[in-house]
Scaffold this active site. Structure first.
Site, mmCIF file in Angstrom:
data_model
loop_
_atom_site.group_PDB
_atom_site.id
_atom_site.type_symbol
_atom_site.label_atom_id
_atom_site.label_comp_id
_atom_site.label_asym_id
_atom_site.label_seq_id
_atom_site.Cartn_x
_atom_site.Cartn_y
_atom_site.Cartn_z
ATOM 1 C CB ILE A 40 -0.893 0.036 1.267
ATOM 2 C CG1 ILE A 40 -1.642 -1.295 1.477
ATOM 3 C CG2 ILE A 40 -1.862 1.221 1.200
ATOM 4 C CD1 ILE A 40 -2.669 -1.642 0.421
ATOM 5 C CD GLU A 41 3.651 1.971 -4.450
ATOM 6 O OE1 GLU A 41 3.237 2.798 -5.280
ATOM 7 O OE2 GLU A 41 4.552 1.144 -4.689
ATOM 8 C CB SER A 44 4.570 11.058 2.131
ATOM 9 O OG SER A 44 5.750 11.142 2.882
ATOM 10 C CE1 TYR A 45 6.001 9.050 -4.571
ATOM 11 C CE2 TYR A 45 8.340 9.013 -5.146
ATOM 12 C CZ TYR A 45 7.023 9.305 -5.473
ATOM 13 O OH TYR A 45 6.736 9.849 -6.683
ATOM 14 C CD GLU A 52 7.645 -8.438 1.566
ATOM 15 O OE1 GLU A 52 6.912 -7.463 1.290
ATOM 16 O OE2 GLU A 52 8.698 -8.703 0.965
ATOM 17 C CB CYS A 85 12.772 -3.951 1.498
ATOM 18 S SG CYS A 85 11.643 -3.538 2.840
ATOM 19 C CB CYS A 88 10.057 -6.631 4.857
ATOM 20 S SG CYS A 88 8.740 -5.553 4.256
HETATM 21 N N1 THU Z 1 7.791 -3.866 -1.979
HETATM 22 C C1 THU Z 1 7.152 -4.837 -1.264
HETATM 23 O O1 THU Z 1 5.941 -4.745 -1.008
HETATM 24 N N2 THU Z 1 7.877 -5.902 -0.848
HETATM 25 C C2 THU Z 1 9.177 -6.132 -1.172
HETATM 26 O O2 THU Z 1 9.721 -7.158 -0.782
HETATM 27 C C3 THU Z 1 9.908 -5.134 -1.968
HETATM 28 C C4 THU Z 1 9.191 -3.884 -2.279
HETATM 29 C C5 THU Z 1 6.976 -2.755 -2.479
HETATM 30 C C6 THU Z 1 7.234 -1.411 -1.895
HETATM 31 C C7 THU Z 1 6.716 -0.505 -2.986
HETATM 32 O O3 THU Z 1 5.302 -0.404 -2.869
HETATM 33 C C8 THU Z 1 7.009 -1.279 -4.268
HETATM 34 O O4 THU Z 1 7.195 -2.627 -3.870
HETATM 35 C C9 THU Z 1 8.240 -0.791 -5.007
HETATM 36 O O5 THU Z 1 9.340 -0.724 -4.172
#
Ligand code: THU
Length: 128
Positions: A40-41, A44-45, A52, A85, A88
């Protein structure tokens, strides 16, 4: 394992990704339940939440605790397997057993890791 990956794949459609357009779905598996989530983005990045963490926070919000969790599944449609990432991995180290499985899948491949394998020597309550 294949069946849970299929079920998780369904949640890719719920990802809110107007900025990256990169969809991630995840599923926390306990002995008798599955808890799904998606990324969910935010404009504000930095406030964006990965798939996860969505799944893990959803599971915890329903009373699941560390010892209940057997695995987390992470599914994308990327050409390469998406690995979690750093944020996570840190959250997994706090909320999941270190030997719990982290199962990563795209359309072609499945790779299996453990929480410990993805973040050895994690900072935790015992580190203070
Ligand atoms: N993102 C995830 O949801 N999980 C990951 O393991 C890597 C990145 C998302 C964050 C953002 O919404 C998009 O992928 C691009 O980075």
């Amino acid at each position: 394992m294949e069946k849970i990956i299929e079920q998780t794949r369904e949640y890719l459609k719920n990802a809110y990704v107007p900025y990256s357009n990169f969809r991630v779905a995840a599923c926390v598996q306990t002995k008798d339940q599955l808890y799904f989530g998606a990324n969910i983005e935010n404009a504000s990045y930095g406030l964006s939440n990965c798939g996860e963490r969505s799944a893990l926070f959803y599971a915890y919000s329903h009373g699941v605790r560390k010892e209940d969790i057997q695995a987390i599944y992470v599914v994308t449609t990327a050409d390469v397997i998406t690995t979690p990432c750093g944020a996570c991995r840190q959250v997994m180290a706090e909320l999941m057993p270190r030997d719990a499985k982290v199962i990563l899948a795209n359309d072609d491949e499945i790779q299996t890791y453990t929480v410990e394998g993805l973040l050895p020597h994690a900072f935790d309550a015992e580190s203070m």
